[in-house]
Design an enzyme around this catalytic site. Sequence first.
Site, PDB file in Angstrom:
ATOM      1  N   VAL A   1      -3.564  -1.439  -3.984  1.00 58.51           N
ATOM      2  CA  VAL A   1      -4.133  -2.464  -4.860  1.00 58.51           C
ATOM      3  C   VAL A   1      -4.106  -3.821  -4.164  1.00 58.51           C
ATOM      4  CG1 VAL A   1      -3.690  -1.328  -7.073  1.00 58.51           C
ATOM      5  CG2 VAL A   1      -1.894  -2.759  -6.031  1.00 58.51           C
TER       6      VAL A   1
ATOM      7  N   THR B   1       0.884  -1.153   0.000  1.00 60.11           N
ATOM      8  CA  THR B   1       0.000   0.000   0.000  1.00 60.11           C
ATOM      9  C   THR B   1       0.924   1.205   0.000  1.00 60.11           C
ATOM     10  OG1 THR B   1      -1.677  -1.261   1.201  1.00 60.11           O
ATOM     11  CG2 THR B   1      -1.829   1.119   1.389  1.00 60.11           C
TER      12      THR B   1
END
Length: 581
Positions: free
Chosen positions: A394, A375
């Site tokens: 993601v 992240t």
Amino acid sequence: MKHFARSFLLFALVLAPAAWAAQTAPQALATHPDGAAIASGHELATKAGMEILAKGGNAFDAAVAVSSTLAVVEPISSGLGGGGLFMLHDARTGKDVMLDARETSPASATPERFLDGNGDLDRDRSVNGPWSAGIPGLPALLVQVAREHGRLPLSESLAPAIRVATDGFPVYARMARGYAARREVMERYPGTREVYLRNGRPIAEGDIFKQPELAHTLRLLADKGFDGFYRGQTAQKLLAGVKKAGGQWTAAELAGYTVRAREPIVFDYRGWKITTAPPPSSGGIALASMLQILEGWDLARLDDAHRTHLVVEAMRRAYRDRTFFLGDPDFVQIPQKVLTSRDYAQGLRATIHPDKATPSDLLSGNPTPLEDDETTHFSIIDGEGNRVGGTQTVNLLYGSGFIPAGTGVLLNNEMDDFALKPGTPNAFGVMGYEANAPKPGKRMLSSMTPTFMENDEKVIVIGTPGGSRIITMVLLGILGYDAGLDAQQVAALPRYHHQWLPDEISAESGAFTPEVARQLQAMGHKVDLPGDSADGGRGSSHVWGNLQTVEWNRRSNTLSGGSDPRNPVGSAEVRRTGKGD
């Protein structure tokens, strides 16, 4: 460095009160910062934000530039195919808001779709390819921040990201290592191979990485706003690519995505006003619980082992509650008022023995879901006092590994953050239950914890990646600031973590001396350290996180930034204007 940082924190905890008492008569407090400060996970993103500020933009315009540039240069961590949580403070109105752009579950992604022929969780489907991807939220977030809070056109704030995607940037070591780890999955898909292979060779450190298709997607977003991604050409390519790879998204799901504006969680800790992320983040409730448990002790007077013991016991209890009560507030009734109350924290505090660990199996329940380390976070304060803490992701390294052909958009694999099969561990060996089960349009539970701290003299923005350890890293950062550390010292602090189950303390190398580790073990804690630890270690990461923080000292009217030294491409930059008061 880590031994020094740990010792410095102990020194600060003991001596900070005396230092504060010795201060001279107070000066007038500044009402506006003298310049701006940005800290992010990549130097190009930090520079993009400063470029937009120099063009007359505010912190919100800069946030669009930083976020979108991170989406280009940190594909292992975030991107247009993912989502995020942004904490915003408007200096003119004094209002705080959290914008929730967490990904949402497609209607097709029922729990049954993630089971194999034996009724077990199909791990390949839950973390790889189109079925693992939720509907992305980050593009909508960029559009909304620019439209409702920015000063410049979206096209201007996205220009640096478009330029970097077009011209390219040098591949760094972490990016190349991440590709090597995910290569088998990423090379399944033609759209991904087209971006990441160079004449059949995978990207390597030092290569200039250009992404013309992603640049085109960003231009459509810049020109057409929301419709440039969620409708029209890009949407058609996304839908066609997902369908060709065997997934099922609908045009209505893309076009129907909405960013949620949510009221932050606000509480006090030792004179600090803490403003932090509400559900579907679990971070704010956990922070409120942990800090309000800990305020019952004078941590500065404790030795290193006992202070760590109490912090760990607070972590243990907050993470237990995270499992049972937290999920998407649009789908689940969350007892937030109770979980964030001082009375509830006082009750939890009463269950902590000052010298003995509480076995987690005495706090009935099961483990908690989490998201991966990959992240990213950025922190911004501008010359008007506006501020943004943005965390975006993601999920796993390079998300799902899947790029729908012609888009350059690497899709997330956030579906694995749902409890796809209740009571069955996800990719990280942890479990969830009904509160975090997937339903159409539902947002998966997150650990992202963008946070503001402020007292009479200082204003701070802090956040980090790190999966379920995000929350405890922000906790340790808050404790570090409270002890008198500066921004860079906070970013460098060694880290340790407990998440209830598994019942163990994990820590970075150098976080504890051998003596402290032995004392914790004598109290009944299992201490899982890297290989140089007292117990030999069995799997803790050597280092983790990528904390980014900025601080405005209103007494001296100075700005400072801290960028995690664990990340060699991270950057904190301060620009002084001489206009602050």
